[in-house]
Every structure is written in C-alpha cells, then in structure tokens.
Design a protein around this motif. Structure first.
Motif, PDB file in Angstrom:
ATOM      1  N   SER A 124      -4.971   5.312 -12.228  1.00  0.00           N
ATOM      2  CA  SER A 124      -6.395   5.182 -12.479  1.00  0.00           C
ATOM      3  C   SER A 124      -6.804   6.400 -13.303  1.00  0.00           C
ATOM      4  O   SER A 124      -6.643   7.535 -12.860  1.00  0.00           O
ATOM      5  CB  SER A 124      -7.146   5.148 -11.152  1.00  0.00           C
ATOM      6  OG  SER A 124      -8.390   5.806 -11.283  1.00  0.00           O
ATOM      7  N   THR A 171       0.823  -1.203   0.000  1.00  0.00           N
ATOM      8  CA  THR A 171       0.000   0.000   0.000  1.00  0.00           C
ATOM      9  C   THR A 171       0.854   1.249   0.000  1.00  0.00           C
ATOM     10  O   THR A 171       0.619   2.170  -0.777  1.00  0.00           O
ATOM     11  CB  THR A 171      -0.950   0.011   1.217  1.00  0.00           C
ATOM     12  OG1 THR A 171      -1.722  -1.177   1.209  1.00  0.00           O
ATOM     13  CG2 THR A 171      -1.872   1.206   1.174  1.00  0.00           C
ATOM     14  N   THR A 224       0.472   9.854 -11.355  1.00  0.00           N
ATOM     15  CA  THR A 224      -0.753  10.597 -11.632  1.00  0.00           C
ATOM     16  C   THR A 224      -0.488  12.091 -11.692  1.00  0.00           C
ATOM     17  O   THR A 224      -0.944  12.788 -12.592  1.00  0.00           O
ATOM     18  CB  THR A 224      -1.814  10.308 -10.558  1.00  0.00           C
ATOM     19  OG1 THR A 224      -1.968   8.911 -10.418  1.00  0.00           O
ATOM     20  CG2 THR A 224      -3.134  10.936 -10.933  1.00  0.00           C
ATOM     21  N   ALA A 227      -1.078   1.113 -11.781  1.00  0.00           N
ATOM     22  CA  ALA A 227      -0.562   2.326 -11.142  1.00  0.00           C
ATOM     23  C   ALA A 227      -1.419   3.559 -11.348  1.00  0.00           C
ATOM     24  O   ALA A 227      -1.643   4.321 -10.429  1.00  0.00           O
ATOM     25  CB  ALA A 227       0.857   2.609 -11.627  1.00  0.00           C
ATOM     26  N   TYR A 236      -7.813   7.585  -2.290  1.00  0.00           N
ATOM     27  CA  TYR A 236      -8.381   6.685  -3.294  1.00  0.00           C
ATOM     28  C   TYR A 236      -7.444   5.516  -3.567  1.00  0.00           C
ATOM     29  O   TYR A 236      -7.836   4.355  -3.585  1.00  0.00           O
ATOM     30  CB  TYR A 236      -8.629   7.443  -4.606  1.00  0.00           C
ATOM     31  CG  TYR A 236      -9.940   8.190  -4.686  1.00  0.00           C
ATOM     32  CD1 TYR A 236     -10.279   8.881  -5.839  1.00  0.00           C
ATOM     33  CD2 TYR A 236     -10.829   8.210  -3.633  1.00  0.00           C
ATOM     34  CE1 TYR A 236     -11.460   9.577  -5.934  1.00  0.00           C
ATOM     35  CE2 TYR A 236     -12.017   8.914  -3.711  1.00  0.00           C
ATOM     36  CZ  TYR A 236     -12.333   9.584  -4.867  1.00  0.00           C
ATOM     37  OH  TYR A 236     -13.509  10.275  -4.966  1.00  0.00           O
ATOM     38  N   TYR A 237      -6.174   5.837  -3.787  1.00  0.00           N
ATOM     39  CA  TYR A 237      -5.226   4.781  -4.116  1.00  0.00           C
ATOM     40  C   TYR A 237      -4.962   3.854  -2.939  1.00  0.00           C
ATOM     41  O   TYR A 237      -4.905   2.643  -3.086  1.00  0.00           O
ATOM     42  CB  TYR A 237      -3.904   5.374  -4.613  1.00  0.00           C
ATOM     43  CG  TYR A 237      -3.944   5.868  -6.046  1.00  0.00           C
ATOM     44  CD1 TYR A 237      -3.541   7.155  -6.377  1.00  0.00           C
ATOM     45  CD2 TYR A 237      -4.371   5.025  -7.063  1.00  0.00           C
ATOM     46  CE1 TYR A 237      -3.570   7.597  -7.691  1.00  0.00           C
ATOM     47  CE2 TYR A 237      -4.407   5.469  -8.374  1.00  0.00           C
ATOM     48  CZ  TYR A 237      -4.006   6.758  -8.684  1.00  0.00           C
ATOM     49  OH  TYR A 237      -4.038   7.194  -9.985  1.00  0.00           O
ATOM     50  N   ASN A 279      -8.923   8.916 -11.564  1.00  0.00           N
ATOM     51  CA  ASN A 279      -8.197   9.779 -10.637  1.00  0.00           C
ATOM     52  C   ASN A 279      -7.388  10.832 -11.372  1.00  0.00           C
ATOM     53  O   ASN A 279      -7.247  11.964 -10.910  1.00  0.00           O
ATOM     54  CB  ASN A 279      -7.240   8.958  -9.766  1.00  0.00           C
ATOM     55  CG  ASN A 279      -7.984   8.109  -8.772  1.00  0.00           C
ATOM     56  OD1 ASN A 279      -9.194   8.249  -8.616  1.00  0.00           O
ATOM     57  ND2 ASN A 279      -7.283   7.228  -8.097  1.00  0.00           N
ATOM     58  N   THR A 291       0.968   3.382  -3.341  1.00  0.00           N
ATOM     59  CA  THR A 291       0.362   4.710  -3.316  1.00  0.00           C
ATOM     60  C   THR A 291       1.373   5.758  -3.760  1.00  0.00           C
ATOM     61  O   THR A 291       1.040   6.678  -4.506  1.00  0.00           O
ATOM     62  CB  THR A 291      -0.157   5.042  -1.904  1.00  0.00           C
ATOM     63  OG1 THR A 291      -1.011   3.997  -1.472  1.00  0.00           O
ATOM     64  CG2 THR A 291      -0.923   6.342  -1.907  1.00  0.00           C
ATOM     65  N   LEU A 343      -6.089  11.870  -3.647  1.00  0.00           N
ATOM     66  CA  LEU A 343      -5.430  10.824  -4.423  1.00  0.00           C
ATOM     67  C   LEU A 343      -4.866   9.745  -3.516  1.00  0.00           C
ATOM     68  O   LEU A 343      -5.012   8.558  -3.768  1.00  0.00           O
ATOM     69  CB  LEU A 343      -4.305  11.422  -5.274  1.00  0.00           C
ATOM     70  CG  LEU A 343      -4.751  12.230  -6.490  1.00  0.00           C
ATOM     71  CD1 LEU A 343      -3.551  12.844  -7.175  1.00  0.00           C
ATOM     72  CD2 LEU A 343      -5.499  11.351  -7.459  1.00  0.00           C
ATOM     73  N   LEU A 360      -5.630  -0.097  -2.946  1.00  0.00           N
ATOM     74  CA  LEU A 360      -4.527  -1.037  -2.798  1.00  0.00           C
ATOM     75  C   LEU A 360      -4.718  -1.935  -1.599  1.00  0.00           C
ATOM     76  O   LEU A 360      -4.481  -3.138  -1.651  1.00  0.00           O
ATOM     77  CB  LEU A 360      -3.202  -0.271  -2.665  1.00  0.00           C
ATOM     78  CG  LEU A 360      -2.637   0.192  -3.999  1.00  0.00           C
ATOM     79  CD1 LEU A 360      -1.594   1.266  -3.797  1.00  0.00           C
ATOM     80  CD2 LEU A 360      -2.019  -0.986  -4.724  1.00  0.00           C
ATOM     81  N   SER A 364       1.755   5.450  -7.564  1.00  0.00           N
ATOM     82  CA  SER A 364       0.560   5.938  -8.253  1.00  0.00           C
ATOM     83  C   SER A 364       0.433   7.443  -8.141  1.00  0.00           C
ATOM     84  O   SER A 364       0.111   8.133  -9.107  1.00  0.00           O
ATOM     85  CB  SER A 364      -0.691   5.281  -7.671  1.00  0.00           C
ATOM     86  OG  SER A 364      -0.693   3.914  -7.963  1.00  0.00           O
ATOM     87  N   LEU A 365       0.686   7.950  -6.948  1.00  0.00           N
ATOM     88  CA  LEU A 365       0.576   9.386  -6.727  1.00  0.00           C
ATOM     89  C   LEU A 365       1.525  10.134  -7.650  1.00  0.00           C
ATOM     90  O   LEU A 365       1.155  11.090  -8.331  1.00  0.00           O
ATOM     91  CB  LEU A 365       0.915   9.690  -5.265  1.00  0.00           C
ATOM     92  CG  LEU A 365       0.687  11.119  -4.819  1.00  0.00           C
ATOM     93  CD1 LEU A 365      -0.791  11.405  -4.835  1.00  0.00           C
ATOM     94  CD2 LEU A 365       1.253  11.329  -3.429  1.00  0.00           C
TER      95      LEU A 365
END
Lengths: 286, 297
Positions: free
Chosen positions: B154, B85, B96, B152, B206-207, B157, B89, B203, B211, B92-93
């Motif tokens: 979305s 997680t 994004t 990774a 959500y992620y 998002n 995260t 963000l 996860l 992904s953050l």
C-alpha cells in the motif's frame, strides 16, 4: 539494491496495467493479445456516452461522491475538535476507543447490519421511526434511500478512525496559545475557532485535495454489496458498472474505456484542486 | 473584573457539561447497533422477529452459535482467512520495509525520481480490467496469490514507513554503522529493525486488518469455494441468503426461517471478534503511526 524487489512489484502490478489501458482504444481479443488486437480508436468511448444509461451512471457516481464528501468530510474534523476539548482523560480515551471500533468491522458485516436494520417488519430503523409515529418503510428497496444509507453508515463506521489524523494534529498545538487566548478573555468557542481550526487547516486541505481526486471512484465494494434490483437506478456507479461489463460480461475494451475516463477525470480534478489550494493558501500536494 | 471571571468560569463549566452530553450521545449512536447484534445473537429468534429485542438478549439461547460452529464452510473460511492474513501480512511487511528503508536514506541516487513514480500510482492506475487481465496472464487466477500479491504494497503505508525511518533514525547511527563496517543489509537487520518496533507494529496492523476484512480480490479472482475467505462465505450467508446449508434439516420450514435470522447475527459476531479483540491492544500504536506518517507525509 534492496529496492529491486519492491520496485519490480510496482512496475509489474502498477505500471503494466497502465500499459494495458490501451485496450480501451482497441477491440481487444484475448486470443490476439493486446498489441495484435485491432485498433478501435474512440469507438468504445462513443459507445458509452451514447448509451442510455450513461447519464444515470455518471450522475449516480458524482452525486454519491459529492454528498459523501459534504457529509463525511467535516464529521471527523468536528469530532476531533470535540475530543480535543474533553478534559477528563478517561472519558476522552473511552470516546476514542468507542468511535474507532466500527472501523474494524468488515464491509460485509456493516452492509449486513444495514440490511437487517432496514427490514420492514422488525428492523431497528423502522422501530425508531415508529417511535415518532411514522409508517414502516423498506429502506433497502428504495432507490431514494440508497444514498443516505450509504453515506450515513459510512460516517458511522469511519468517523472515529478518520478523526485520528486530526486529533494528532491538534495535539501538537502549543498549549500556550490557548492560555494566552483565555487570558485575553476568549471563550471556548472562540478558542476553537481561532486557534484549533487554523492550526489544522493545512492537514484539512491536503486531505480534502486527496479526497477530491477520488470523487469519481466511489468505493466499489460497499456499493456492490448494497445494490439490488430495486435500488439500481441510484446505486449503479461507474465502478460497479465496470465490474459488471468487464469482469462479469467480459466486455474488456468497453469497460476499460469507461475506467480510463474515470481515472482521467479524477486526475484533472486532483490537479485543479491542488492548483487552487496552492494559489490560495500555499498548501498543496506538489 | 470579578464578575467577568465568574462568568468565564461558568461558561467553561457549562461547556464541559455540554461536552459530556454530546459524548454520551455519540457513544450511544455508535454502540447501539453493535449491542443490538450482540444481543440478538443470543436471543430466541421469536423475540427478535417480533421486534422485542433491543440491547439485551431475550430468551437466552446459544442455538445460533451452535449452528455456526457446526458449519463446515465457516470453519474453512476462517482457516483460509487466517492463512491469507498471516501470509499476506508477512509478504506486505517485507516488501514495504524493503522499499521504505532505502528510500529513507538521503544519499540514495535517483531517490526523488523513484518516489515520484511510486506516488503517481496512488492517483492513476490501469483500472480494474487491465489488472484483472494481468493477474490472469500471470497464471494467478483462482489462486491464493491473486489475493496476496497484487495488493501487497500500500503506497500510503510505504510513505508512513519511509517517513518514520527518516525521522526516527539519526544519520549518526548510520555513520557509526558504516565505520564499523556494516553493509546495507546488515545495517537494516541489526540496527534499523530493532529501532523500528513501533512502525512494524503499525504496518502489521494496517495490513492485517485490511487482509482480514477484504473480499474484493477474492470476489474477482477466486472461483473455487474451497479457497474462499471468511468474508466471501459471510457475504453468501448474510446477503444472498444461503442459509439452507446450515444443517437445519431437523426443523420445519417456519423454524428454519427463524433460525436463519439468528444465525446471521451469530455469524457477524463470530467473524468480527478477532479484529475487535485485537484493536484495543493496538490502538495506541495506530495513533502513533498515523501521527508520524500523516503529519509529515
């Protein structure tokens, strides 16, 4: 310039698999790779449509999706309208917090709860229907109960969270509209019907169109967890089918063909829904 | 006229009362299953199996929790999930924001084309199998990366983030930044990010939730049980009934079965606590984030 990395990601992880989709038309052999595998044309599509389970799987997918839509789409809207009418702000906050909460439980947890509650001897469901004098019933073993269980647990879990969008849209409606209406003598119900609902119509339509685009791709995770050999006749949907044949049995080309069929239908439905929405109301995705 | 107003006021009041009743019903429907699980986890399994437990524990005991905490697999799953997680995260953050920021600048060349390409992926994809084959060919099979990288970004998002940047950072800020000689990267770090705390919070939430609760990727791509995240372990215990390994060697068969039941409840509680504890602190950010992203996007 900064975009380079994310764009690369998109290309690799989204578009490359699209290129890989062609194995639906080939007799894919992992040793040969994609382009060297012999061309098979529509063979796998034919295989699927002629199989004895084809009708069942497609029917299950569509009915599950359509009923899901019918029951779970309106509920968050109604909930949002309801929450919007609450005057006491503490009560309002409390309801919102409580209804959001199940969304944060994992799908594994929720399905486990369903399983526990469905237990014939002591499960919560049977205790409740027992209060009304009904016979205990093994919910998880029944193909008929599968869809209601799936749908209503989905409503339970997501209604609060899905309502957030509508609540946000409702909160941006000009309060003067409401005041003017009540001065003119409109009752609460009338105000809801003629002010609240039309103001969020745009949001509702867009979300609806997006939902239609997903009709054929019923959520795989939850169905897979809820499936068992007893309810399979109504719980086998296209996505679990692809998983079984593709990933578990390794029939790559076959399952990709089915998957492609799925995606294409979704696209067609999406485009159609979007088109009608544009014609009728001017709201659309593109 | 007076009568009309009186009727009006009265129907308002009745309406409000009905509202409260509906509200209470809704709250009960949502809470009862949760309270039941909580109560059952602290109850003597005898009472649970007899159907005597509803909202409050009977035969208060923490035996189930003791067993849960003694179980190695659960600890490992917990640890794995925490690592995945946090790492996921972060990845992904980063990706994004790296995408949303440039796309939010109107003067970016080819902006619309790129956006179209990105949005298209929301509606059409290669499907489960080609994605699986890709992950395998990239050598990520049975590795943590298969859980973090393919999922990774979305797109939803991304749109929310991009909309946030577009709406919350006025063009003047960028102008004065470039007058002061800031290049793109510096603008991002020194100006945009500090202004975007709200969207970063959204963000992350959500992620992180996605996860923490995910099991699909692990199911498909992981073979090694040592790497399994909490949800997979949970699934094994709760749905496939692998409770034999719960160290219950010191009790008889009947006891074992009963204990297995209450362990299920304890495990549900233990694995859901982190997310449930976080959510109240965070829910105002969620609402804001959804408002920004969904209405405009």
């Amino acid at each position: 310039m900064l975009l380079a990395l994310p764009v690369l990601w998109y290309i690799v992880f989204k578009y490359v698999p699209m290129y890989g989709v062609q194995i639906a038309f080939r007799n894919y052999n992992p040793a040969d790779g994609i382009t060297k595998s012999p061309w098979a044309g529509l063979q796998y599509f034919k295989q699927f449509f002629q199989s004895y389970y084809c009708v069942d799987v497609i029917r299950n997918t569509i009915t599950l999706s359509v009923f899901s839509l019918i029951f779970s789409f309106p509920v968050p809207i109604i909930l949002a309208l309801y929450i919007n009418e609450i005057k006491n702000s503490k009560f309002k906050k409390a309801i919102q917090n409580i209804t959001y909460m199940p969304h944060f439980l994992s799908v594994v947890v929720v399905v486990s709860m369903i399983t526990i509650f469905s237990n014939k001897d002591y499960g919560l469901f049977n205790r409740i229907i027992g209060l009304f004098g009904a016979e205990p019933f093994d919910f998880m073993a029944s193909a008929k109960a599968f869809q209601p269980l799936y749908i209503f647990s989905g409503v339970w879990q997501d209604m609060g969270f899905s309502a957030i969008i509508y609540i946000a849209a409702l909160s941006s409606v000009d309060p003067q509209l409401y005041e003017a209406a009540s001065i003119d003598g409109a009752t609460r119900m009338q105000r809801i019907l003629h002010i609240s609902i039309p103001s969020i119509m745009g949001t509702i339509l867009i979300l609806f169109i997006m939902r239609i685009g997903n009709i054929m791709s019923v959520g795989f995770e939850k169905v897979l967890l809820m499936q068992n050999s007893l309810n399979l006749s109504s719980s086998e949907v296209i996505s679990t089918f692809i998983y079984k044949y593709g990933i578990q049995n390794g029939e790559f080309s076959y399952s990709t063909a089915v998957g492609l069929f799925n995606s294409v239908i979704n696209l067609i439905l999406l485009a159609t829904a979007n088109h009608f929405s544009k014609k009728a109301t001017n709201t659309s995705l593109w | 006229m007076c009568k009309r107003i009186k009727f009006f006021m009265k129907s308002e009041k009745t309406f409000d009362r009905i509202i409260i009743i509906i509200g209470l019903v809704v709250m009960i429907v949502i809470m009862v299953p949760v309270l039941f699980v909580l109560a059952a986890s602290f109850s003597d399994p005898e009472y649970v199996l007899n159907g005597e437990v509803l909202l409050w524990p009977k035969g208060l005991t923490i035996e189930a929790y003791k067993r849960v905490f003694e179980n190695e697999k659960i600890w490992r799953g917990y640890l794995n999930t925490i690592i995945y997680t946090i790492l996921g995260t972060t990845i992904s953050l980063t990706l994004t924001i790296l995408a949303a920021y440039p796309l939010s600048r109107k003067r970016l060349k080819g902006r619309n084309v790129i956006m179209l390409g990105i949005i298209f992926t929301m509606y059409f994809s290669g499907g489960m199998i080609p994605e699986y084959l890709l992950v395998r060919d990239l050598g990520m099979y049975n590795s943590m990366w298969a859980l973090l990288i393919p999922a990774a970004i979305s797109t939803y998002n991304l749109i929310v983030a991009k909309t946030f940047f577009e709406n919350s950072i006025p063009e003047e800020v960028y102008e004065s930044a470039s007058i002061d000689g800031c290049g793109n990267i510096r603008t991002l770090f020194s100006i945009v990010l500090p202004l975007s705390k709200a969207i970063i919070a959204v963000l992350i939430l959500y992620y992180a939730v996605a996860l923490w609760n995910s099991y699909y990727s692990a199911l498909i791509y992981l073979r090694d049980e040592m790497k399994a995240p909490l949800q997979i372990i949970l699934r094994n215990i709760l749905l496939i009934g692998q409770t034999e390994q719960m160290g219950t060697n010191d009790v008889g068969m009947a006891e074992k079965i009963k204990l297995a039941e209450s362990i299920k409840y304890a495990v549900i509680v233990v694995s859901s606590i982190p997310m449930l504890v976080i959510y109240p602190f965070v829910q105002k950010h969620f609402v804001k984030g959804v408002m920004v992203g969904a209405i405009k996007g």
